[in-house]
Design a protein around this motif. Structure first.
Motif, mmCIF file in Angstrom:
data_model
loop_
_atom_site.group_PDB
_atom_site.id
_atom_site.type_symbol
_atom_site.label_atom_id
_atom_site.label_comp_id
_atom_site.label_asym_id
_atom_site.label_seq_id
_atom_site.Cartn_x
_atom_site.Cartn_y
_atom_site.Cartn_z
ATOM 1 N N GLU A 16 -6.438 25.713 -52.101
ATOM 2 C CA GLU A 16 -6.901 24.412 -52.585
ATOM 3 C C GLU A 16 -7.116 23.430 -51.432
ATOM 4 O O GLU A 16 -8.071 22.648 -51.437
ATOM 5 C CB GLU A 16 -5.883 23.845 -53.571
ATOM 6 N N SER A 20 -10.407 21.221 -50.509
ATOM 7 C CA SER A 20 -10.324 19.771 -50.353
ATOM 8 C C SER A 20 -10.945 19.330 -49.035
ATOM 9 O O SER A 20 -11.668 18.319 -48.977
ATOM 10 C CB SER A 20 -8.863 19.306 -50.420
ATOM 11 N N ALA A 35 -16.045 18.498 -59.095
ATOM 12 C CA ALA A 35 -14.837 18.538 -59.918
ATOM 13 C C ALA A 35 -15.089 19.172 -61.273
ATOM 14 O O ALA A 35 -14.147 19.620 -61.946
ATOM 15 C CB ALA A 35 -14.295 17.125 -60.099
ATOM 16 N N GLN A 39 -11.465 24.587 -62.668
ATOM 17 C CA GLN A 39 -10.154 23.949 -62.599
ATOM 18 C C GLN A 39 -9.685 23.825 -61.161
ATOM 19 O O GLN A 39 -9.058 22.840 -60.767
ATOM 20 C CB GLN A 39 -9.128 24.746 -63.419
ATOM 21 N N VAL A 40 -9.985 24.844 -60.350
ATOM 22 C CA VAL A 40 -9.590 24.813 -58.940
ATOM 23 C C VAL A 40 -10.281 23.652 -58.226
ATOM 24 O O VAL A 40 -9.651 22.892 -57.478
ATOM 25 C CB VAL A 40 -9.943 26.150 -58.245
ATOM 26 N N SER A 43 -8.853 20.214 -59.326
ATOM 27 C CA SER A 43 -7.597 19.880 -58.670
ATOM 28 C C SER A 43 -7.830 19.484 -57.216
ATOM 29 O O SER A 43 -7.260 18.498 -56.733
ATOM 30 C CB SER A 43 -6.639 21.072 -58.740
ATOM 31 N N ALA A 46 -9.217 15.963 -56.603
ATOM 32 C CA ALA A 46 -8.306 14.835 -56.812
ATOM 33 C C ALA A 46 -7.362 14.627 -55.633
ATOM 34 O O ALA A 46 -6.578 13.683 -55.626
ATOM 35 C CB ALA A 46 -7.492 15.052 -58.086
ATOM 36 N N SER A 47 -7.483 15.479 -54.633
ATOM 37 C CA SER A 47 -6.558 15.453 -53.503
ATOM 38 C C SER A 47 -6.717 14.186 -52.669
ATOM 39 O O SER A 47 -7.826 13.672 -52.468
ATOM 40 C CB SER A 47 -6.792 16.684 -52.624
ATOM 41 N N SER A 74 -2.543 7.127 -56.098
ATOM 42 C CA SER A 74 -3.256 8.141 -55.328
ATOM 43 C C SER A 74 -4.396 7.478 -54.566
ATOM 44 O O SER A 74 -4.803 6.350 -54.873
ATOM 45 C CB SER A 74 -3.814 9.238 -56.243
#
Length: 297
Positions: A16, A20, A35, A39-40, A43, A46-47, A74
């Motif tokens: 991941e 990112s 995004a 799903q990968v 996630s 959103a990093s 975040s």
């Protein structure tokens, strides 16, 4: 399908953190699109690694100048919070990010500007209105010398970016004298000067304000058989389009003062000017919220 396969490569098998890092090299709109791939990717998108790259490196210093404390869980949340203007410098400036790029944008309030005779109650007054970012705006009561200046250190802006400055304003119902003579605008940065001639109102708008919207139509219909009727209509069409004023989504209007480029961020001070000082004509009804500086589209 959960797996993201591109050019024969199954990106869902990549760490991941690697995804990112790749996404951080794109742009905010592209990250939002990625995004939706799996799903990968959702996630990874959103990093903090991704969104920290889109947030200005001096954001901590900017937030120290904020009127209200900004707290986010975040970097992604902080980024989108900053896409809405925040007040800084004791409420006399606002700061925000251009949503599509993360470029820095500012608005100088009327209080931050140099407005000739602004502190003379006979010529200007300071009022509060609902749909503004600032506590006060400046309303022109009556002057024959209209002069507004603003300055911003180019080091506060994003580097290698083409910017434009805009006067953000409204017009009172009884405004007058803002159609003629035309106003002069300019933006200066170093040796670069960008200048325009503009009108906050067209002469046709002034006729409408004085006599009602049916006046021009009735006036022309009375002379519709004259030889110069077509010339008159052509002049009216030109007058209708003879303005650079744009309506904004926030209920205000704006007119461009000029444009400039930032290079390495140490180009000096940006000077922004709006004036009409040659005609000696009296004018009133201009309501100034401030000058906004943002990347040129």
């Amino acid at each position: 399908m959960e797996m993201a396969v591109m050019a024969g490569v199954d990106f869902s098998k990549l760490p991941e953190g690697c995804i990112s890092n790749v996404l951080s090299l794109t742009s905010p709109p592209e990250v939002c699109r990625f995004a939706m791939v799996s799903q990968v990717f959702f996630s990874a998108a959103a990093s903090d690694t991704v969104w920290e790259r889109f947030i200005p490196s001096d954001i901590d210093e900017i937030l120290l100048r904020a009127v209200d404390h900004i707290e986010c869980s975040s970097k992604r949340e902080l980024y989108f919070r900053l896409c809405d203007p925040i007040l800084i410098n004791d409420g006399e400036m606002s700061f925000f990010l251009e949503k599509s790029s993360g470029k820095k944008c500012y608005m100088l309030s009327a209080r931050q500007l140099s407005i000739t005779w602004a502190d003379t109650p006979h010529y200007w007054r300071w009022i509060s209105v609902d749909n503004t970012r600032f506590e006060e705006v400046a309303e022109l009561l009556d002057v024959c010398w209209l002069e507004i200046h603003g300055w911003l250190d180019s080091r506060q802006l994003s580097q290698h970016t083409k910017y434009a400055a805009y006067l953000v304003f409204n017009l009172a119902e009884a405004s007058r004298g803002l159609d003629h003579p035309a106003q002069e605008t300019s933006v200066k940065l170093g040796a670069h000067v960008s200048s325009h001639i503009t009108r906050l109102k067209t002469p046709l708008e002034t006729e409408y304000s004085a006599y009602g919207y049916d006046w021009m139509e009735n006036e022309l219909s009375d002379h519709s058989d004259s030889d110069d009727y077509e010339d008159q209509m052509a002049q009216i069409t030109e007058l209708q389009s003879n303005t650079d004023v744009v309506s904004r989504e926030d209920g205000w209007m704006e007119v461009e003062l000029g444009e400039f480029d930032t290079e390495c961020g140490d180009d000096g001070e940006v000077e922004m000017n709006f004036m009409e000082i040659k005609g000696g004509h009296w004018k009133r009804g201009l309501i100034v919220q401030g000058i906004e500086i943002r990347p040129r589209k």
